[in-house]
Enzyme design. Structure first.
Site, PDB file in Angstrom:
ATOM      1  N   TYR A  18      50.062  -2.872 -57.535  1.00 26.77           N
ATOM      2  CA  TYR A  18      49.188  -1.695 -57.599  1.00 26.77           C
ATOM      3  C   TYR A  18      48.495  -1.604 -58.961  1.00 26.77           C
ATOM      4  O   TYR A  18      47.275  -1.577 -59.036  1.00 26.77           O
ATOM      5  CB  TYR A  18      50.032  -0.455 -57.326  1.00 26.77           C
ATOM      6  N   GLY A  67      46.501  -4.704 -59.631  1.00 21.00           N
ATOM      7  CA  GLY A  67      45.435  -4.696 -58.613  1.00 21.00           C
ATOM      8  C   GLY A  67      44.304  -3.770 -59.034  1.00 21.00           C
ATOM      9  O   GLY A  67      43.122  -4.124 -58.953  1.00 21.00           O
ATOM     10  N   ARG A  72      56.074  10.369 -52.545  1.00 21.05           N
ATOM     11  CA  ARG A  72      55.790  10.817 -53.903  1.00 21.05           C
ATOM     12  C   ARG A  72      56.571  12.102 -54.177  1.00 21.05           C
ATOM     13  O   ARG A  72      57.039  12.780 -53.278  1.00 21.05           O
ATOM     14  CB  ARG A  72      54.279  11.014 -54.097  1.00 21.05           C
TER      15      ARG A  72
HETATM   16  P1  NAD Z   1      46.607   7.856 -49.293  1.00 20.91           P
HETATM   17  O1  NAD Z   1      47.624   6.811 -49.081  1.00 20.91           O
HETATM   18  O2  NAD Z   1      46.798   9.193 -48.660  1.00 20.91           O
HETATM   19  O3  NAD Z   1      45.175   7.343 -48.859  1.00 20.91           O
HETATM   20  C1  NAD Z   1      44.775   6.004 -48.866  1.00 20.91           C
HETATM   21  C2  NAD Z   1      43.929   5.747 -47.640  1.00 20.91           C
HETATM   22  O4  NAD Z   1      43.465   4.382 -47.661  1.00 20.91           O
HETATM   23  C3  NAD Z   1      44.718   5.923 -46.332  1.00 20.91           C
HETATM   24  O5  NAD Z   1      43.947   6.662 -45.416  1.00 20.91           O
HETATM   25  C4  NAD Z   1      44.931   4.474 -45.866  1.00 20.91           C
HETATM   26  O6  NAD Z   1      45.082   4.376 -44.463  1.00 20.91           O
HETATM   27  C5  NAD Z   1      43.677   3.789 -46.388  1.00 20.91           C
HETATM   28  N1  NAD Z   1      43.841   2.347 -46.579  1.00 20.91           N
HETATM   29  C6  NAD Z   1      44.842   1.705 -47.223  1.00 20.91           C
HETATM   30  N2  NAD Z   1      44.637   0.371 -47.206  1.00 20.91           N
HETATM   31  C7  NAD Z   1      43.466   0.169 -46.528  1.00 20.91           C
HETATM   32  C8  NAD Z   1      42.726  -0.987 -46.172  1.00 20.91           C
HETATM   33  N3  NAD Z   1      43.144  -2.222 -46.491  1.00 20.91           N
HETATM   34  N4  NAD Z   1      41.570  -0.823 -45.479  1.00 20.91           N
HETATM   35  C9  NAD Z   1      41.128   0.417 -45.124  1.00 20.91           C
HETATM   36  N5  NAD Z   1      41.800   1.544 -45.439  1.00 20.91           N
HETATM   37  C10 NAD Z   1      42.961   1.421 -46.134  1.00 20.91           C
HETATM   38  O7  NAD Z   1      46.459   8.016 -50.883  1.00 20.91           O
HETATM   39  P2  NAD Z   1      45.637   9.044 -51.757  1.00 20.91           P
HETATM   40  O8  NAD Z   1      46.600   9.787 -52.585  1.00 20.91           O
HETATM   41  O9  NAD Z   1      44.657   9.775 -50.934  1.00 20.91           O
HETATM   42  O10 NAD Z   1      44.869   8.041 -52.727  1.00 20.91           O
HETATM   43  C11 NAD Z   1      43.508   7.702 -52.545  1.00 20.91           C
HETATM   44  C12 NAD Z   1      43.049   6.802 -53.680  1.00 20.91           C
HETATM   45  O11 NAD Z   1      43.241   7.460 -54.925  1.00 20.91           O
HETATM   46  C13 NAD Z   1      43.789   5.471 -53.766  1.00 20.91           C
HETATM   47  O12 NAD Z   1      42.878   4.452 -54.109  1.00 20.91           O
HETATM   48  C14 NAD Z   1      44.765   5.687 -54.886  1.00 20.91           C
HETATM   49  O13 NAD Z   1      45.089   4.479 -55.534  1.00 20.91           O
HETATM   50  C15 NAD Z   1      44.005   6.635 -55.792  1.00 20.91           C
HETATM   51  N6  NAD Z   1      44.920   7.432 -56.629  1.00 20.91           N
HETATM   52  C16 NAD Z   1      45.618   8.476 -56.101  1.00 20.91           C
HETATM   53  C17 NAD Z   1      46.499   9.191 -56.903  1.00 20.91           C
HETATM   54  C18 NAD Z   1      47.268  10.380 -56.388  1.00 20.91           C
HETATM   55  O14 NAD Z   1      48.064  10.944 -57.130  1.00 20.91           O
HETATM   56  N7  NAD Z   1      47.100  10.829 -55.169  1.00 20.91           N
HETATM   57  C19 NAD Z   1      46.677   8.831 -58.243  1.00 20.91           C
HETATM   58  C20 NAD Z   1      45.972   7.737 -58.727  1.00 20.91           C
HETATM   59  C21 NAD Z   1      45.084   7.057 -57.920  1.00 20.91           C
HETATM   60  N1  UDP Z   2      60.627  10.876 -58.288  1.00 18.82           N
HETATM   61  C1  UDP Z   2      61.813  11.575 -58.142  1.00 18.82           C
HETATM   62  N2  UDP Z   2      62.233  11.878 -56.881  1.00 18.82           N
HETATM   63  C2  UDP Z   2      61.527  11.534 -55.760  1.00 18.82           C
HETATM   64  C3  UDP Z   2      60.303  10.840 -55.921  1.00 18.82           C
HETATM   65  C4  UDP Z   2      59.890  10.523 -57.204  1.00 18.82           C
HETATM   66  O1  UDP Z   2      62.493  11.912 -59.127  1.00 18.82           O
HETATM   67  O2  UDP Z   2      61.981  11.869 -54.645  1.00 18.82           O
HETATM   68  C5  UDP Z   2      60.151  10.579 -59.664  1.00 18.82           C
HETATM   69  C6  UDP Z   2      59.735   9.134 -59.891  1.00 18.82           C
HETATM   70  O3  UDP Z   2      60.827   8.350 -60.274  1.00 18.82           O
HETATM   71  C7  UDP Z   2      58.716   9.299 -61.008  1.00 18.82           C
HETATM   72  C8  UDP Z   2      58.072  10.662 -60.738  1.00 18.82           C
HETATM   73  O4  UDP Z   2      58.992  11.356 -59.894  1.00 18.82           O
HETATM   74  O5  UDP Z   2      59.348   9.350 -62.255  1.00 18.82           O
HETATM   75  C9  UDP Z   2      56.715  10.579 -60.044  1.00 18.82           C
HETATM   76  O6  UDP Z   2      56.867   9.735 -58.922  1.00 18.82           O
HETATM   77  P1  UDP Z   2      55.716   9.494 -57.857  1.00 18.82           P
HETATM   78  O7  UDP Z   2      56.192   8.455 -56.910  1.00 18.82           O
HETATM   79  O8  UDP Z   2      55.267  10.798 -57.304  1.00 18.82           O
HETATM   80  O9  UDP Z   2      54.465   8.970 -58.721  1.00 18.82           O
HETATM   81  P2  UDP Z   2      54.312   7.878 -59.887  1.00 18.82           P
HETATM   82  O10 UDP Z   2      55.643   7.322 -60.292  1.00 18.82           O
HETATM   83  O11 UDP Z   2      53.430   6.853 -59.307  1.00 18.82           O
HETATM   84  O12 UDP Z   2      53.709   8.657 -60.983  1.00 18.82           O
END
Ligand code: NAD
Ligand code: UDP
Ligand code: UDP
Length: 324
Positions: free
Chosen positions: A143, A146, A184
């Site tokens: 991730y 990537g 999450r």
């Molecule tokens: P999410 O998992 O709810 O949404 C991702 C969407 O992408 C889903 O609908 C999934 O089906 C689709 N998808 C995955 N792989 C695919 C593929 N190969 N082809 C077509 N569709 C595909 O996640 P989200 O929280 O809505 O995140 C959306 C974007 O924001 C992502 O790129 C994620 O990396 C980025 N992002 C989110 C957060 C957050 O906290 N939510 C933080 C940092 C970055």
């Molecule tokens: N975490 C936790 N309990 C859970 C899920 C996550 O304590 O049930 C912790 C995890 O180890 C991390 C933080 O919460 O330190 C945020 O995790 P999340 O997966 O939401 O996002 P990211 O690590 O990508 O910021």
């Protein structure tokens, strides 16, 4: 405008689509439904401005659009680590295809990058100049690395082919429509509390995160897309909490009797994270407006409604007469 949202059936993507549809744009939602769901976009199905394309971004596709919000990629560690090779393909091949499309049709392209590009940061709070501390061979690399390659691709298409790019680095975002099994932290704690199960804190809970409510984030993403600033721009809420504080907040708001269970800390879990949002303030006149308590309340209400509905539908099924 004709606007493509990849990952549009997901958590952030579907909230973004709501805003774009309300503004009267033609919206193409592209998704392979890996972590997204049709119910997130159901209300637009019969709208003449809305189109749904079931497609995987790792395969090429030809479309005619003015703007591309490229969000397709699973965001929860549980889901992106389930098939890490697929995650890196989505970030690299998927982003390459969407940049190729943007180049061909001269569309503006916005990449949803992440605070994970900073890895386990040695600089606090994180500014966009910070180059990060990422393990290239760890379980989060599919991730983090990537997304780093995706940012590189975007800048190379910009320099080499003049593609009009925008890059947003999203920090932990939460809100209604996260999956119950998303994995999450916010959705885990809320679902556990509503079910009366112990809240699973990983490690001793002293690691920190900064949580942004989804409507604030979507506002920032749209401002970036429509500004002249390329980025990268951090978008997130700078209010920093330990994970134990978050658990206690959810406990108090949902069910003070629920226990807290301490579980092992996953490998490479960043110890702290907090965005410096000076760039977003300066260039986008943006800052978050929804405090954690209020955002959590709205998220809890959404999960409560969904869990009640699911329980009711299970009850209806068991009460239904046997079909012979
Ligand atoms: P999410 O998992 O709810 O949404 C991702 C969407 O992408 C889903 O609908 C999934 O089906 C689709 N998808 C995955 N792989 C695919 C593929 N190969 N082809 C077509 N569709 C595909 O996640 P989200 O929280 O809505 O995140 C959306 C974007 O924001 C992502 O790129 C994620 O990396 C980025 N992002 C989110 C957060 C957050 O906290 N939510 C933080 C940092 C970055
Ligand atoms: N975490 C936790 N309990 C859970 C899920 C996550 O304590 O049930 C912790 C995890 O180890 C991390 C933080 O919460 O330190 C945020 O995790 P999340 O997966 O939401 O996002 P990211 O690590 O990508 O910021
Ligand atoms: N691509 C796509 N849709 C388009 C244009 C390109 O999916 O409308 C894909 C294309 O198949 C290629 C990638 O985007 O895999 C990069 O395209 P580019 O034109 O930059 O490179 P090339 O095709 O010359 O390798």
């Amino acid at each position: 405008m004709r606007i493509l949202v990849t990952g549009g059936a997901g958590f952030i993507g579907s909230h973004l689509i709501d805003r774009l549809m309300e503004q009267g744009h033609d919206v193409l939602c592209l998704d392979n439904f890996y972590t997204g769901h049709k119910r997130n976009i159901l209300k637009w199905f019969n709208h003449p401005n809305f189109e749904l394309i079931r497609h995987d971004v790792t395969e090429p596709i030809r479309l005619e659009v003015d703007q591309i919000y490229h969000l397709a990629c699973p965001a929860s560690p549980v889901h992106y680590q389930y098939n890490p090779v697929k995650t890196i393909k989505t970030n690299v091949m998927g982003t390459l295809n969407m940049l190729g499309l943007a180049k061909r049709v001269k569309a503006r392209f916005l990449l949803a990058s992440t605070s994970e590009v900073y890895g386990d940061p040695e600089m606090h709070p994180q500014t966009e100049e910070y180059r990060g501390n990422v393990n290239p061979i760890g379980i989060r690399s599919c991730y983090d690395e990537g997304k780093r390659v995706a940012e590189t691709l975007a800048f190379d298409y910009h320099r080499q082919n003049d593609v009009d790019i925008r890059i947003v680095r999203i920090f932990n975002t939460y809100g209604p429509r996260m999956l119950e099994n998303d994995g999450r932290v916010v959705s885990n704690f809320v679902v556990q509390a509503l079910r009366g199960q112990p809240l699973t804190v990983y490690g001793n809970g002293s690691q920190t995160r900064s949580f942004c409510y989804v409507s604030d984030l979507v506002e920032g993403i749209m401002r970036l897309m429509n500004s002249d600033f390329i980025g990268p721009v951090n978008l997130g809420n700078p209010d920093e909490y330990t994970i134990l504080q978050l658990a206690q907040a959810v406990q108090q708001m949902v069910n003070p009797d629920v226990a807290i269970d301490f579980k092992p800390l996953p490998q490479d879990d960043p110890r702290r994270r907090k965005p410096d949002i000076t760039r977003a303030k300066t260039h986008l006149d943006w800052q978050p407006t929804v405090p954690l308590q209020e955002g959590l309340q709205r998220t809890i209400e959404d999960f409560r409604a969904r869990l009640t509905e699911a329980a009711q539908s299970d009850k209806d099924k068991t009460e239904a007469p046997l079909q012979i």
